[in-house]
Design an enzyme around this catalytic site. Structure first.
Site, mmCIF file in Angstrom:
data_model
loop_
_atom_site.group_PDB
_atom_site.id
_atom_site.type_symbol
_atom_site.label_atom_id
_atom_site.label_comp_id
_atom_site.label_asym_id
_atom_site.label_seq_id
_atom_site.Cartn_x
_atom_site.Cartn_y
_atom_site.Cartn_z
ATOM 1 N N ASP A 28 4.554 0.878 12.128
ATOM 2 C CA ASP A 28 3.205 0.111 11.512
ATOM 3 C C ASP A 28 3.000 -1.280 11.880
ATOM 4 O O ASP A 28 2.237 -2.154 11.594
ATOM 5 C CB ASP A 28 3.332 0.163 10.118
ATOM 6 C CG ASP A 28 2.976 1.632 9.700
ATOM 7 O OD1 ASP A 28 2.422 2.356 10.464
ATOM 8 O OD2 ASP A 28 2.898 1.926 8.314
ATOM 9 N N ARG A 65 -8.694 -0.435 4.676
ATOM 10 C CA ARG A 65 -7.845 0.506 3.958
ATOM 11 C C ARG A 65 -6.667 0.026 3.515
ATOM 12 O O ARG A 65 -6.024 0.659 2.549
ATOM 13 C CB ARG A 65 -7.734 1.695 4.887
ATOM 14 C CG ARG A 65 -8.933 2.747 5.017
ATOM 15 C CD ARG A 65 -8.468 3.839 5.930
ATOM 16 N NE ARG A 65 -7.165 4.293 5.438
ATOM 17 C CZ ARG A 65 -6.239 4.803 6.541
ATOM 18 N NH1 ARG A 65 -6.489 4.819 7.552
ATOM 19 N NH2 ARG A 65 -4.998 5.060 6.025
ATOM 20 N N LYS A 87 0.777 -1.101 -0.173
ATOM 21 C CA LYS A 87 0.247 0.081 -0.100
ATOM 22 C C LYS A 87 1.006 1.170 0.095
ATOM 23 O O LYS A 87 0.637 2.171 -0.768
ATOM 24 C CB LYS A 87 -0.790 -0.010 1.160
ATOM 25 C CG LYS A 87 -1.774 1.354 1.265
ATOM 26 C CD LYS A 87 -2.424 1.281 2.710
ATOM 27 C CE LYS A 87 -1.949 1.459 3.986
ATOM 28 N NZ LYS A 87 -1.459 3.160 3.910
ATOM 29 N N ASN A 88 1.720 1.355 0.779
ATOM 30 C CA ASN A 88 2.639 2.468 1.064
ATOM 31 C C ASN A 88 3.595 2.858 0.019
ATOM 32 O O ASN A 88 4.148 3.898 -0.208
ATOM 33 C CB ASN A 88 3.251 2.572 2.298
ATOM 34 C CG ASN A 88 2.291 2.788 3.423
ATOM 35 O OD1 ASN A 88 1.352 3.015 3.321
ATOM 36 N ND2 ASN A 88 2.722 2.801 4.642
ATOM 37 N N ARG A 148 0.277 14.812 13.258
ATOM 38 C CA ARG A 148 0.851 14.513 11.976
ATOM 39 C C ARG A 148 1.018 15.652 10.902
ATOM 40 O O ARG A 148 0.079 15.868 10.051
ATOM 41 C CB ARG A 148 0.024 13.492 11.303
ATOM 42 C CG ARG A 148 0.156 12.146 11.916
ATOM 43 C CD ARG A 148 -0.323 11.104 11.378
ATOM 44 N NE ARG A 148 0.289 10.436 10.344
ATOM 45 C CZ ARG A 148 -0.162 9.073 9.768
ATOM 46 N NH1 ARG A 148 -1.286 8.707 10.171
ATOM 47 N NH2 ARG A 148 0.762 8.528 8.848
ATOM 48 N N CYS A 165 -5.668 13.326 13.259
ATOM 49 C CA CYS A 165 -5.533 12.176 12.656
ATOM 50 C C CYS A 165 -5.678 11.292 13.947
ATOM 51 O O CYS A 165 -5.136 11.624 15.068
ATOM 52 C CB CYS A 165 -4.455 12.064 11.818
ATOM 53 S SG CYS A 165 -3.686 10.326 11.841
HETATM 54 C C1 UD1 Z 1 4.298 6.943 6.384
HETATM 55 C C2 UD1 Z 1 3.315 5.767 6.234
HETATM 56 C C3 UD1 Z 1 2.739 5.444 7.600
HETATM 57 C C4 UD1 Z 1 3.873 5.066 8.512
HETATM 58 C C5 UD1 Z 1 4.703 6.351 8.803
HETATM 59 C C6 UD1 Z 1 5.887 6.307 9.697
HETATM 60 C C7 UD1 Z 1 2.555 6.162 3.955
HETATM 61 C C8 UD1 Z 1 1.344 6.618 2.929
HETATM 62 N N1 UD1 Z 1 2.441 6.230 5.232
HETATM 63 O O1 UD1 Z 1 3.280 7.904 7.080
HETATM 64 O O2 UD1 Z 1 2.018 4.273 7.180
HETATM 65 O O3 UD1 Z 1 3.295 4.716 9.845
HETATM 66 O O4 UD1 Z 1 5.253 6.738 7.325
HETATM 67 O O5 UD1 Z 1 6.909 5.051 8.968
HETATM 68 O O6 UD1 Z 1 3.600 5.698 3.464
HETATM 69 N N2 UD1 Z 1 6.290 14.968 10.732
HETATM 70 C C9 UD1 Z 1 6.166 16.375 10.872
HETATM 71 N N3 UD1 Z 1 6.288 16.991 9.856
HETATM 72 C C10 UD1 Z 1 6.261 16.745 8.641
HETATM 73 C C11 UD1 Z 1 6.058 15.399 8.460
HETATM 74 C C12 UD1 Z 1 6.131 14.121 9.571
HETATM 75 O O7 UD1 Z 1 6.548 16.766 12.200
HETATM 76 O O8 UD1 Z 1 6.183 17.476 7.770
HETATM 77 C C13 UD1 Z 1 6.027 13.842 11.720
HETATM 78 C C14 UD1 Z 1 4.820 13.031 11.990
HETATM 79 O O9 UD1 Z 1 4.137 13.623 12.491
HETATM 80 C C15 UD1 Z 1 5.419 11.933 12.534
HETATM 81 C C16 UD1 Z 1 6.704 11.510 12.166
HETATM 82 O O10 UD1 Z 1 7.111 12.972 11.431
HETATM 83 O O11 UD1 Z 1 5.534 12.135 13.833
HETATM 84 C C17 UD1 Z 1 6.819 10.528 10.978
HETATM 85 O O12 UD1 Z 1 5.918 10.892 9.996
HETATM 86 P P1 UD1 Z 1 5.972 10.549 8.599
HETATM 87 O O13 UD1 Z 1 7.075 9.626 8.231
HETATM 88 O O14 UD1 Z 1 5.834 11.741 7.714
HETATM 89 O O15 UD1 Z 1 4.594 9.795 8.222
HETATM 90 P P2 UD1 Z 1 3.752 9.551 7.072
HETATM 91 O O16 UD1 Z 1 4.867 9.850 5.766
HETATM 92 O O17 UD1 Z 1 2.682 10.447 7.196
#
Ligand code: UD1
Length: 417
Positions: free
Chosen positions: A305, A397, A22-23, A122, A117
């Site tokens: 995850d 999902r 999925k990811n 996030r 969320c």
């Molecule tokens: C992706 C995965 C999700 C997984 C996560 C962490 C997809 C579609 N989803 O989510 O399944 O659980 O990686 O491995 O690939 N953060 C910030 N600022 C930002 C971006 C992130 O503070 O601009 C923080 C988030 O709140 C979180 C951490 O960074 O605490 C990691 O998040 P991130 O790696 O961005 O997760 P996703 O990409 O949303």
């Protein structure tokens, strides 16, 4: 609304095919926005999130078609509406992945802010910081991120924290930027590397994806390509954790063992025998598992995850485990539901203390997010009696035909309305 009814107590035995990730599929579908040519994708999992992404792309003007091999074909001849509306973004945060490609291709994008969320705040500040460094002007108006740019310019971007979709968004945007972009502190997740393979097949010039420094030399245009989405390491890990919990012998077919090292190591610590041969992984377990403590971390660390599924395993293990969640705040909601099944779990800040109990008892529980649902399924498989899981749309999902796959391994599980 659909529910899952599980009668616990059966061991799992047999073979199960792994679906496409999925990811990886979600960002890869967004690469279609970067070219006028067709993008042919194979091994795309049939999931709600994939359908949501297809719907999102379609309302931007992308032609979405099914291929005979079960894959999909996407073609963005023209983009008529570079907008991701709130109605879709609120159901799937990964919608934010259209921001970089839209900006690169159309010079404008309007993407609803994802909002709160279930597993924490996030934010997307790192996505925005990177795009701004490439010359984008971004404003928040009426809950939407409105971004504009002439041609994006390559830049050196040091991310303040490791973000998976942030890295992916910036990597996609940089493929069409003028000059070189260097992403430092990039996410090393295998899905980032799979996305780069697809982009390079489309004519992008990306080096270093899979490491923490990615270099992207922008090109004028990308072309169509065919790409096979990598196997889902989280689905794989979920089946392995289920087999470790119930006992039995399960072989995963079409997996990517190299992407699962942290998980396989923890399963061995739990006492399971794990054997890898090519793209298959076999797990065998015949005693009550041992507790395994863990701390989530960006790849190649233990995946957040997989945290909930291991909490279910620890709930019935011998000993006491400490589970620390360092990626997301508030990602322990499954603990409360596991307690309803008789688990002994105490939460102290970002650590859960899980004292293994000899048996869980079936009960009615509620799924709160995708991986939390998977932990309840595992708990239901080992609990005595019936477990009824409500709100399984979370499960739909991210897990393709989970009840059919588990039933194929001998579980007593059915979808009820
Ligand atoms: C992706 C995965 C999700 C997984 C996560 C962490 C997809 C579609 N989803 O989510 O399944 O659980 O990686 O491995 O690939 N953060 C910030 N600022 C930002 C971006 C992130 O503070 O601009 C923080 C988030 O709140 C979180 C951490 O960074 O605490 C990691 O998040 P991130 O790696 O961005 O997760 P996703 O990409 O949303």
């Amino acid at each position: 609304m659909d529910k899952l009814l599980i009668t616990g107590g059966r061991t799992l035995e047999g073979e199960v095919p792994v679906s496409g990730a999925k990811n990886a599929a979600l960002p890869i579908m967004c690469t279609a926005l970067l070219t006028q040519d067709p993008l042919k994708l194979a091994n795309v999992p049939a999931l709600m999130d994939v359908r949501t992404m297809a719907q999102l792309l379609a309302q931007m003007g992308v032609e979405v078609g099914a291929r005979s091999n079960g894959g999909i074909e996407l073609r963005a001849r023209t983009i008529t509406n570079p907008e991701a509306p709130y109605e879709l973004v609120k159901t799937m945060r990964a919608s934010v992945l259209v921001l970089g490609p839209l900006l690169a291709r159309c010079g404008q994008a309007s993407v609803s802010l994802p909002g709160g969320c279930a597993i924490g705040a996030r934010p997307v500040d790192q996505h925005l910081k990177g795009l701004q460094a490439m010359g984008a002007r971004i404003e928040v108006e009426h809950g939407y991120l409105n971004a504009r740019a002439e041609r994006l310019r390559g830049a050196r971007i040091a991310l303040d924290l490791v973000t998976v979709t942030g890295t992916e968004n910036l990597m996609m945007a940089a493929t069409l930027a003028e000059g070189l972009t260097v992403l430092e502190n990039a996410a090393r997740e295998p899905e980032v590397a799979d996305l780069a393979r697809c982009l390079n097949a489309m004519g992008a010039r990306i080096e270093g994806a899979g490491s923490d420094v990615i270099r992207i030399e922008g090109v004028r245009a990308l072309c169509g390509a065919a790409h096979r989405v990598m196997p889902d390491r989280i689905e794989s890990g979920t089946f392995l954790a289920a087999a470790a919990a119930t006992g039995g012998r399960v072989r995963l077919l079409g997996a990517a063992p190299a992407t699962l090292e942290a998980t396989l190591q923890k399963l061995r610590e739990a006492g399971a025998r794990v054997a890898v041969a090519g793209d298959s992984i076999e797990i065998e377990s015949d005693t009550r598992p041992l507790s395994v403590s863990l701390c989530t971390a960006p790849y190649p660390g233990f995946a957040t995850d997989m945290q909930a599924q291991f909490m279910a395993l620890d709930a019935i293990a011998r000993g006491t485990a400490l589970i620390s969640e360092t990626i997301f705040e508030n990602r322990f909601m499954h603990a409360l539901e596991l307690q309803r099944l008789g688990a002994d779990i105490t939460i102290q800040g970002n650590t859960a203390v899980v004292k293994g109990v000899e048996r869980l008892q079936g009960a009615k529980v509620m799924a709160t997010d995708l991986r939390a649902s998977a932990s309840l399924v595992i708990a239901g498989l080992v609990a005595h009696g019936d477990t009824l899981i409500e709100r399984i749309y979370h499960l739909d999902r991210g897990y393709e035909s989970i009840e059919a796959k588990l039933a194929g391994l001998g579980a007593r599980i059915e979808r009820v309305n």
